[in-house]
Write a protein that holds these residues in place. Sequence first.
Motif, PDB file in Angstrom:
ATOM      1  N   SER A 109       0.687  -1.263   0.056  1.00 26.90           N
ATOM      2  CA  SER A 109       0.033   0.052   0.139  1.00 26.90           C
ATOM      3  C   SER A 109       0.784   1.414  -0.098  1.00 26.90           C
ATOM      4  CB  SER A 109      -0.862  -0.057   1.097  1.00 26.90           C
ATOM      5  OG  SER A 109      -0.159   0.028   2.344  1.00 26.90           O
ATOM      6  N   GLN A 118      -8.728   9.736   1.157  1.00 27.38           N
ATOM      7  CA  GLN A 118      -8.912   8.342   1.748  1.00 27.38           C
ATOM      8  C   GLN A 118     -10.394   7.855   1.777  1.00 27.38           C
ATOM      9  OE1 GLN A 118      -6.349   6.620   3.712  1.00 27.38           O
ATOM     10  NE2 GLN A 118      -4.857   8.123   2.754  1.00 27.38           N
ATOM     11  N   PRO A 119     -10.843   6.785   1.817  1.00 29.18           N
ATOM     12  CA  PRO A 119      -9.836   5.569   1.579  1.00 29.18           C
ATOM     13  C   PRO A 119      -9.232   5.522   0.123  1.00 29.18           C
ATOM     14  CG  PRO A 119     -12.126   4.993   1.449  1.00 29.18           C
ATOM     15  CD  PRO A 119     -12.178   6.340   1.802  1.00 29.18           C
ATOM     16  N   LYS A 121      -8.214   4.433  -3.476  1.00 26.60           N
ATOM     17  CA  LYS A 121      -8.958   3.602  -4.471  1.00 26.60           C
ATOM     18  C   LYS A 121      -7.535   3.391  -5.600  1.00 26.60           C
ATOM     19  CE  LYS A 121     -13.319   5.785  -4.743  1.00 26.60           C
ATOM     20  NZ  LYS A 121     -14.050   4.664  -4.593  1.00 26.60           N
ATOM     21  N   GLU A 122      -7.576   2.221  -6.172  1.00 24.40           N
ATOM     22  CA  GLU A 122      -6.591   1.764  -7.170  1.00 24.40           C
ATOM     23  C   GLU A 122      -6.303   2.915  -8.007  1.00 24.40           C
ATOM     24  OE1 GLU A 122      -8.696  -2.174  -5.636  1.00 24.40           O
ATOM     25  OE2 GLU A 122      -9.308  -0.086  -6.245  1.00 24.40           O
ATOM     26  N   GLU A 211      -4.301   0.470   8.767  1.00 26.88           N
ATOM     27  CA  GLU A 211      -4.861  -0.709   8.594  1.00 26.88           C
ATOM     28  C   GLU A 211      -4.215  -1.869   8.500  1.00 26.88           C
ATOM     29  OE1 GLU A 211      -7.772  -2.142   4.895  1.00 26.88           O
ATOM     30  OE2 GLU A 211      -6.274  -0.542   4.439  1.00 26.88           O
ATOM     31  N   ASN A 236      -6.532  -3.857  -4.512  1.00 28.64           N
ATOM     32  CA  ASN A 236      -6.192  -3.514  -3.305  1.00 28.64           C
ATOM     33  C   ASN A 236      -6.774  -4.667  -2.352  1.00 28.64           C
ATOM     34  OD1 ASN A 236      -5.170  -0.897  -3.673  1.00 28.64           O
ATOM     35  ND2 ASN A 236      -7.109   0.080  -2.893  1.00 28.64           N
ATOM     36  N   GLY A 240     -10.506  -2.594   5.202  1.00 26.21           N
ATOM     37  CA  GLY A 240     -11.030  -1.318   5.091  1.00 26.21           C
ATOM     38  C   GLY A 240     -11.503  -0.792   6.474  1.00 26.21           C
ATOM     39  N   ASP A 278      -9.199   1.379  -0.029  1.00 22.29           N
ATOM     40  CA  ASP A 278     -10.542   1.100  -0.619  1.00 22.29           C
ATOM     41  C   ASP A 278     -10.465  -0.499  -1.098  1.00 22.29           C
ATOM     42  OD1 ASP A 278     -12.769   0.725  -2.210  1.00 22.29           O
ATOM     43  OD2 ASP A 278     -13.274   3.001  -2.380  1.00 22.29           O
ATOM     44  N   SER A 280     -13.235  -2.242  -2.103  1.00 24.94           N
ATOM     45  CA  SER A 280     -14.518  -2.493  -2.651  1.00 24.94           C
ATOM     46  C   SER A 280     -14.342  -3.325  -3.922  1.00 24.94           C
ATOM     47  CB  SER A 280     -15.240  -1.265  -2.603  1.00 24.94           C
ATOM     48  OG  SER A 280     -14.631  -0.275  -3.675  1.00 24.94           O
ATOM     49  N   LYS A 281     -13.365  -2.896  -4.530  1.00 23.34           N
ATOM     50  CA  LYS A 281     -13.342  -3.695  -5.925  1.00 23.34           C
ATOM     51  C   LYS A 281     -13.140  -5.345  -5.367  1.00 23.34           C
ATOM     52  CE  LYS A 281     -10.093  -4.139  -9.808  1.00 23.34           C
ATOM     53  NZ  LYS A 281      -9.228  -3.587 -10.569  1.00 23.34           N
TER      54      LYS A 281
END
Length: 310
Positions: A109, A118-119, A121-122, A211, A236, A240, A278, A280-281
């Motif tokens: 990261s 933040q957070p 993202k790629e 994190e 990522n 989270g 992030d 979410s992906k």
Amino acid sequence: MNKNSKIYVAGSHGLVGSAIVRNLKAKGYTNILEKNHRELDLMDQLAVRSFFEAEKPAYVVLAAAKVGGIGANKAYPADFIYENMEIQNNVIKAAHDFKVTKLLFLGSSCIYPKMCPQPIKEEYLLSGYLEPTNEGYAIAKISGLKMCQFFKREYGDNFISCMPTNLYGPNDNYDLNNSHVMPALIRKFHEAVVNNEPSVEVWGSGKPLREFLYVDDMADACVFLLENYDGEEHVNVGTGKELTIGQLAEMVKKVVGFKGELKFNTEKPDGTMRKLLDVSKLEATGWKYKVELEDGVKMAYKWFQENYKN
């Protein structure tokens, strides 16, 4: 991936690599290639090419790297950029030349800009300046990620990348001069209890947010991506969730059973003040972490106690 596919895990004796080997074996994969540094020096291009030519692995997980905490990264930037780029160049090019079916490259990261929204993202990659204390390592990892993208784009190689958050767990590095924050705190609190010390020093102000992901969760995500993801963009990997270094220190203190005082040394660097991925992906593909932080700290401390003398 067939259960008998030949899978080479580069860095199989390190924190991440050993967890990936455990995960593969637990899932029934039976043909896993493991080589330690004495058996195969990944900085030796000829040795790497000879290995690939002889073994012809179908899958490669590139988890080998020179790694360290904020102190080591700041002290040895030339070593971090040179050694990591040498390892990556040799393995990725050999994987291409000897027609590996799929390669997974592991980054970090810290590739993202210091002042990232933040957070993270790629797509925020290369959108700003890096954190100076780990710039050498970060540039090397960005180069590895881009190599995978470009080999996919130019030659059609199925090379993918993932970027984990801060990892911890079995086989971590507990050397106080070169370790990351989690193993450093575990060792410091353990030795403070053993030696009946009144206080423990924590580097920095305790205010930065971080994190943490248990390494066996990371390994599970890696195998999941090998089995299910073929995209060009990196992914990522994290929880989270975040907490301050001060809160982490209090958690480790509680798990270890230290009753004394925390002393924050503000003369030591804080590094980036916040670094939350992030995820979410990855979650949209169907994978999510399982181990909550305090449970993970307990497991990591148990492993440390069992292996402390070594």
